[in-house]
Motif scaffolding. Structure first.
Motif, PDB file in Angstrom:
ATOM      1  N   LEU A 222      48.055  41.869  35.087  1.00 56.21           N
ATOM      2  CA  LEU A 222      48.117  42.840  35.460  1.00 56.21           C
ATOM      3  C   LEU A 222      48.227  43.863  35.589  1.00 56.21           C
ATOM      4  O   LEU A 222      46.897  44.196  35.781  1.00 56.21           O
ATOM      5  CB  LEU A 222      47.874  44.087  33.439  1.00 56.21           C
ATOM      6  N   LEU A 223      49.350  44.978  36.394  1.00 55.07           N
ATOM      7  CA  LEU A 223      48.546  46.288  36.544  1.00 55.07           C
ATOM      8  C   LEU A 223      48.844  47.714  36.517  1.00 55.07           C
ATOM      9  O   LEU A 223      50.058  47.566  35.679  1.00 55.07           O
ATOM     10  CB  LEU A 223      49.475  46.772  37.936  1.00 55.07           C
ATOM     11  N   ILE A 224      48.467  48.791  35.618  1.00 56.00           N
ATOM     12  CA  ILE A 224      48.485  50.195  35.530  1.00 56.00           C
ATOM     13  C   ILE A 224      48.731  50.836  36.449  1.00 56.00           C
ATOM     14  O   ILE A 224      47.646  51.108  37.339  1.00 56.00           O
ATOM     15  CB  ILE A 224      47.631  50.243  33.907  1.00 56.00           C
ATOM     16  N   LEU A 225      49.967  51.051  36.525  1.00 60.24           N
ATOM     17  CA  LEU A 225      50.034  52.808  37.693  1.00 60.24           C
ATOM     18  C   LEU A 225      49.956  53.755  37.308  1.00 60.24           C
ATOM     19  O   LEU A 225      51.057  54.553  35.794  1.00 60.24           O
ATOM     20  CB  LEU A 225      51.089  51.949  38.423  1.00 60.24           C
ATOM     21  N   HIS A 226      49.916  54.832  39.012  1.00 61.82           N
ATOM     22  CA  HIS A 226      50.216  56.130  38.133  1.00 61.82           C
ATOM     23  C   HIS A 226      49.481  56.997  36.906  1.00 61.82           C
ATOM     24  O   HIS A 226      50.727  57.748  36.465  1.00 61.82           O
ATOM     25  CB  HIS A 226      51.746  56.264  38.828  1.00 61.82           C
ATOM     26  N   ALA A 227      48.783  56.894  36.994  1.00 64.20           N
ATOM     27  CA  ALA A 227      47.879  57.598  35.875  1.00 64.20           C
ATOM     28  C   ALA A 227      48.498  58.933  35.735  1.00 64.20           C
ATOM     29  O   ALA A 227      46.905  59.157  37.125  1.00 64.20           O
ATOM     30  CB  ALA A 227      46.646  56.788  34.574  1.00 64.20           C
ATOM     31  N   GLY A 228      48.489  59.961  34.948  1.00 68.24           N
ATOM     32  CA  GLY A 228      48.155  61.640  35.395  1.00 68.24           C
ATOM     33  C   GLY A 228      46.055  61.629  35.400  1.00 68.24           C
ATOM     34  O   GLY A 228      45.883  62.241  36.310  1.00 68.24           O
ATOM     35  N   GLN A 229      46.042  61.416  34.773  1.00 65.67           N
ATOM     36  CA  GLN A 229      44.160  61.074  34.517  1.00 65.67           C
ATOM     37  C   GLN A 229      43.590  59.904  34.019  1.00 65.67           C
ATOM     38  O   GLN A 229      44.100  59.461  32.709  1.00 65.67           O
ATOM     39  CB  GLN A 229      44.401  62.503  33.096  1.00 65.67           C
TER      40      GLN A 229
ATOM     41  N   ALA B 272      43.083  47.352  37.820  1.00 68.05           N
ATOM     42  CA  ALA B 272      43.999  46.011  37.806  1.00 68.05           C
ATOM     43  C   ALA B 272      43.179  45.326  36.630  1.00 68.05           C
ATOM     44  O   ALA B 272      42.319  45.215  37.548  1.00 68.05           O
ATOM     45  CB  ALA B 272      44.079  45.335  39.837  1.00 68.05           C
ATOM     46  N   ILE B 273      44.116  43.990  36.532  1.00 67.42           N
ATOM     47  CA  ILE B 273      43.051  43.267  35.436  1.00 67.42           C
ATOM     48  C   ILE B 273      43.414  42.607  35.532  1.00 67.42           C
ATOM     49  O   ILE B 273      44.907  41.128  36.353  1.00 67.42           O
ATOM     50  CB  ILE B 273      43.634  43.670  34.227  1.00 67.42           C
ATOM     51  N   GLN B 274      42.422  41.089  35.703  1.00 66.26           N
ATOM     52  CA  GLN B 274      42.931  39.672  35.783  1.00 66.26           C
ATOM     53  C   GLN B 274      42.179  38.848  34.541  1.00 66.26           C
ATOM     54  O   GLN B 274      41.256  39.617  34.392  1.00 66.26           O
ATOM     55  CB  GLN B 274      42.689  39.096  37.427  1.00 66.26           C
ATOM     56  N   GLY B 275      43.182  37.876  33.945  1.00 63.20           N
ATOM     57  CA  GLY B 275      42.889  37.794  32.169  1.00 63.20           C
ATOM     58  C   GLY B 275      41.993  38.758  31.597  1.00 63.20           C
ATOM     59  O   GLY B 275      43.434  39.504  31.330  1.00 63.20           O
ATOM     60  N   GLU B 276      40.785  38.708  30.648  1.00 63.47           N
ATOM     61  CA  GLU B 276      39.865  39.627  30.583  1.00 63.47           C
ATOM     62  C   GLU B 276      39.657  41.232  31.577  1.00 63.47           C
ATOM     63  O   GLU B 276      38.651  41.703  30.099  1.00 63.47           O
ATOM     64  CB  GLU B 276      39.086  39.022  29.230  1.00 63.47           C
TER      65      GLU B 276
ATOM     66  N   GLU C 155      46.920  54.455  45.317  1.00 67.82           N
ATOM     67  CA  GLU C 155      47.682  53.973  46.335  1.00 67.82           C
ATOM     68  C   GLU C 155      46.710  53.131  47.089  1.00 67.82           C
ATOM     69  O   GLU C 155      47.466  51.762  47.125  1.00 67.82           O
ATOM     70  CB  GLU C 155      47.787  55.126  47.539  1.00 67.82           C
ATOM     71  N   PRO C 156      45.925  52.897  47.147  1.00 66.75           N
ATOM     72  CA  PRO C 156      45.136  51.819  47.472  1.00 66.75           C
ATOM     73  C   PRO C 156      44.853  50.319  46.693  1.00 66.75           C
ATOM     74  O   PRO C 156      45.326  49.208  47.066  1.00 66.75           O
ATOM     75  CB  PRO C 156      43.169  51.947  48.005  1.00 66.75           C
ATOM     76  N   ILE C 157      45.208  50.676  45.483  1.00 67.32           N
ATOM     77  CA  ILE C 157      45.317  49.573  44.800  1.00 67.32           C
ATOM     78  C   ILE C 157      46.168  49.114  44.704  1.00 67.32           C
ATOM     79  O   ILE C 157      46.622  47.588  44.223  1.00 67.32           O
ATOM     80  CB  ILE C 157      44.986  50.334  42.902  1.00 67.32           C
ATOM     81  N   GLN C 158      47.428  49.735  44.313  1.00 69.63           N
ATOM     82  CA  GLN C 158      49.218  49.230  44.518  1.00 69.63           C
ATOM     83  C   GLN C 158      49.148  48.536  46.188  1.00 69.63           C
ATOM     84  O   GLN C 158      50.079  47.444  45.718  1.00 69.63           O
ATOM     85  CB  GLN C 158      50.088  50.364  45.425  1.00 69.63           C
ATOM     86  N   ARG C 159      48.344  48.921  47.205  1.00 68.61           N
ATOM     87  CA  ARG C 159      48.887  48.596  48.928  1.00 68.61           C
ATOM     88  C   ARG C 159      47.489  46.475  48.608  1.00 68.61           C
ATOM     89  O   ARG C 159      48.624  45.820  49.243  1.00 68.61           O
ATOM     90  CB  ARG C 159      47.785  49.021  49.739  1.00 68.61           C
TER      91      ARG C 159
ATOM     92  N   ALA D   4      51.196  41.728  40.666  1.00 63.50           N
ATOM     93  CA  ALA D   4      50.955  41.522  39.792  1.00 63.50           C
ATOM     94  C   ALA D   4      52.161  40.772  38.724  1.00 63.50           C
ATOM     95  O   ALA D   4      53.065  41.474  39.041  1.00 63.50           O
ATOM     96  CB  ALA D   4      50.263  42.650  39.025  1.00 63.50           C
ATOM     97  N   ALA D   5      52.356  40.281  37.543  1.00 62.72           N
ATOM     98  CA  ALA D   5      52.853  39.826  37.127  1.00 62.72           C
ATOM     99  C   ALA D   5      53.972  40.980  36.496  1.00 62.72           C
ATOM    100  O   ALA D   5      55.178  41.026  35.703  1.00 62.72           O
ATOM    101  CB  ALA D   5      52.980  38.201  36.333  1.00 62.72           C
ATOM    102  N   THR D   6      52.789  41.779  35.834  1.00 69.29           N
ATOM    103  CA  THR D   6      53.599  42.288  34.840  1.00 69.29           C
ATOM    104  C   THR D   6      52.834  43.911  35.782  1.00 69.29           C
ATOM    105  O   THR D   6      51.635  44.008  35.659  1.00 69.29           O
ATOM    106  CB  THR D   6      52.528  42.746  33.407  1.00 69.29           C
ATOM    107  N   VAL D   7      53.094  45.122  35.692  1.00 64.93           N
ATOM    108  CA  VAL D   7      52.822  46.026  36.081  1.00 64.93           C
ATOM    109  C   VAL D   7      53.863  47.550  34.936  1.00 64.93           C
ATOM    110  O   VAL D   7      54.638  47.335  33.961  1.00 64.93           O
ATOM    111  CB  VAL D   7      53.780  47.020  37.426  1.00 64.93           C
ATOM    112  N   LEU D   8      52.841  48.485  34.218  1.00 61.77           N
ATOM    113  CA  LEU D   8      52.720  49.187  33.689  1.00 61.77           C
ATOM    114  C   LEU D   8      52.931  50.245  34.180  1.00 61.77           C
ATOM    115  O   LEU D   8      51.736  50.843  34.900  1.00 61.77           O
ATOM    116  CB  LEU D   8      51.929  48.851  32.408  1.00 61.77           C
ATOM    117  N   GLU D   9      53.838  51.426  34.588  1.00 66.02           N
ATOM    118  CA  GLU D   9      54.002  52.370  34.780  1.00 66.02           C
ATOM    119  C   GLU D   9      53.691  53.561  33.741  1.00 66.02           C
ATOM    120  O   GLU D   9      54.348  54.195  32.618  1.00 66.02           O
ATOM    121  CB  GLU D   9      55.338  52.753  35.345  1.00 66.02           C
TER     122      GLU D   9
END
Ligand code: NIG
Ligand code: FE
Length: 425
Positions: free
Chosen positions: A6-13, A41-45, A54-58, A62-67
């Protein structure tokens, strides 16, 4: 490219509240580790990366990406003091108090905790768990991902053991992580009215060894990161200082970690006892004398303020939390969720109240409800902040500025909850 679940991207804060294993004291309570345009970025628990998007996205796919689309992302709330396992309610007593009766007067007249004990004892187990599970659902929806839960509404050996087992069962059934506390010394049961010493004897000689044995059996098959706690209601009309000491000494001897309800109404010296005995936390602290408060601030015992309780009771005196922070203490906040003094399932409401009633800044209140609250449960290395290796318990808020957690109140700002890496719908 590395794989994540699971990736969580672009949190304002993105509030990491990073602390490298320590609770935050004094000015550090204002540091949220805020990352603009942040990602996790999350793997398992577990969290495997946290920082700028930016670097994390590069680096990760992940199968699931949360904007997160500019929203606030922060650790799930830890509620380190609740009495959520109970049956019935006390709406009638609430009304009596509005007409002038005091909490302790109602308790002395056989109501209060005893009336919830009557209801809890007579409610079938499955029904009791179902009523409590519904409250856990509300807590989770408001962002609580870990909560402490106390026994204390049975007040006899078989009943207290049933409640302890009930907490462990609820922990299995519910996405939230629950940390149990044995609070056999919550009140003297009506059968032993005016025989407090006899009841203390039962707690020390019969209940505590049975509780410790149940815990040993439980953890042998399933190791748990948090200890089992023992708590005492140290208060006039409940248990005095000497009785509290006896119970806590036995508990410590049996390997339990300690908490104490102190100075909720009257100061009996319980705060000094908590410090002296190395309790993990001392809770309430409304009428604590200055000297004891300063000793607490210099210790490693976490001060847990419960502002929902004076609010729920319609009282004007709150924990002098500002003083404690300024003296360098570790402050956490909790709901105290219970049917008598504070029927509140919302940590965002507790944060909003903490800022107004105890003059905390929004940042201090958030640290108190996450990282420091995790330390109040001995879980400071597992939850409470967004750091690599920690459990992936986090929240997406509907808002773009974290201060709205304190500024707005009465609506739920939590949009999405991620618990142990799982997106909860
Ligand atoms: O933390 N003071 C003791 N225990 C709870 C109240 C429990 C009840 O009234 O049922 C408290 O305020
Ligand atoms: Fe309490």
């Amino acid at each position: 490219m590395m794989d994540a679940d699971l990736l969580i991207l672009h949190a304002g804060q993105l509030l990491t509240i990073a602390s490298a294993g320590e609770p935050k004291r004094g000015p550090a309570m204002s540091e949220l580790g805020l990352v603009e345009d942040g990602a996790v970025a999350i793997q398992g628990e577990r969290i495997v990366a946290v920082g700028p998007s930016e670097p994390i996205q590069r680096q990760y796919r992940a199968a699931t990406v949360l904007e997160a689309q500019g929203q606030v992302v922060l650790p799930g709330f830890v509620d380190p003091h609740t009495h959520v396992l109970f049956a019935g309610d006390r709406a009638g007593e609430f009304e009596l108090r509005l007409r002038g009766a005091s909490y302790m007067e109602i308790m002395e007249a056989g109501g209060g905790i005893q009336s919830t004990v009557n209801a809890t004892r007579s409610t079938p187990h499955e029904q009791l768990l179902e009523q409590s599970r519904a409250r856990l659902d509300h807590m989770l929806a408001h962002g609580t991902t870990t909560a402490e839960v106390k026994t204390g509404y049975a007040l006899n050996k078989a009943g207290e053991l049933r409640l302890l087992r009930g907490i462990l069962e609820l922990d299995q059934r519910h996405p939230m992580d629950l940390v149990p506390t044995f609070l056999g010394a919550h009140a003297v049961p009506k059968e032993l009215r005016d025989h407090t010493e006899d009841y203390v004897q039962q707690v020390v000689e019969e209940m505590l060894p049975a509780v410790a044995a149940l815990w040993a059996e439980e953890t042998a098959s399933r190791p748990r990161p948090a200890p089992l706690f023992c708590d005492v209601f140290c208060e006039k009309g409940a248990f005095d200082l000497a009785q509290s000491r006896r119970i806590l000494e036995r508990a410590r001897h049996l390997g339990l970690a300690l908490k104490i309800h102190v100075d909720e109404f009257e100061a009996l010296g319980g705060t000094s006892l908590a410090v002296e005995m190395g309790a993990i936390s001392a809770d309430h602290l409304v009428s604590t004398p200055e000297e004891e408060l300063l000793a607490l601030a210099q210790s490693s015992t976490v001060a847990v303020a419960l502002p929902g309780t004076p609010f729920g009771l319609g009282q004007r005196h709150y924990t002098p939390a500002r003083r404690l922070i300024d003296a360098g203490g570790v402050l956490a906040v909790a709901s105290d969720l219970n049917p008598g003094t504070c029927y509140c399932e919302s940590m965002p409401f507790i944060i909003a109240l903490a800022c107004r009633s105890m003059r905390l800044s929004p940042a201090e209140a958030i640290v108190a409800a996450t990282l420091n609250a995790a330390h109040a449960l001995g879980l400071g290395r597992h939850v409470g902040s967004l750091e690599v290796g920690k459990q992936a318990d986090l929240l997406l808020l509907q808002v773009a500025d974290y201060r709205h957690l304190a500024y707005r109140f009465g609506t739920n700002p939590v949009e999405t909850v991620v618990k142990r890496g799982k997106l909860l719908e």
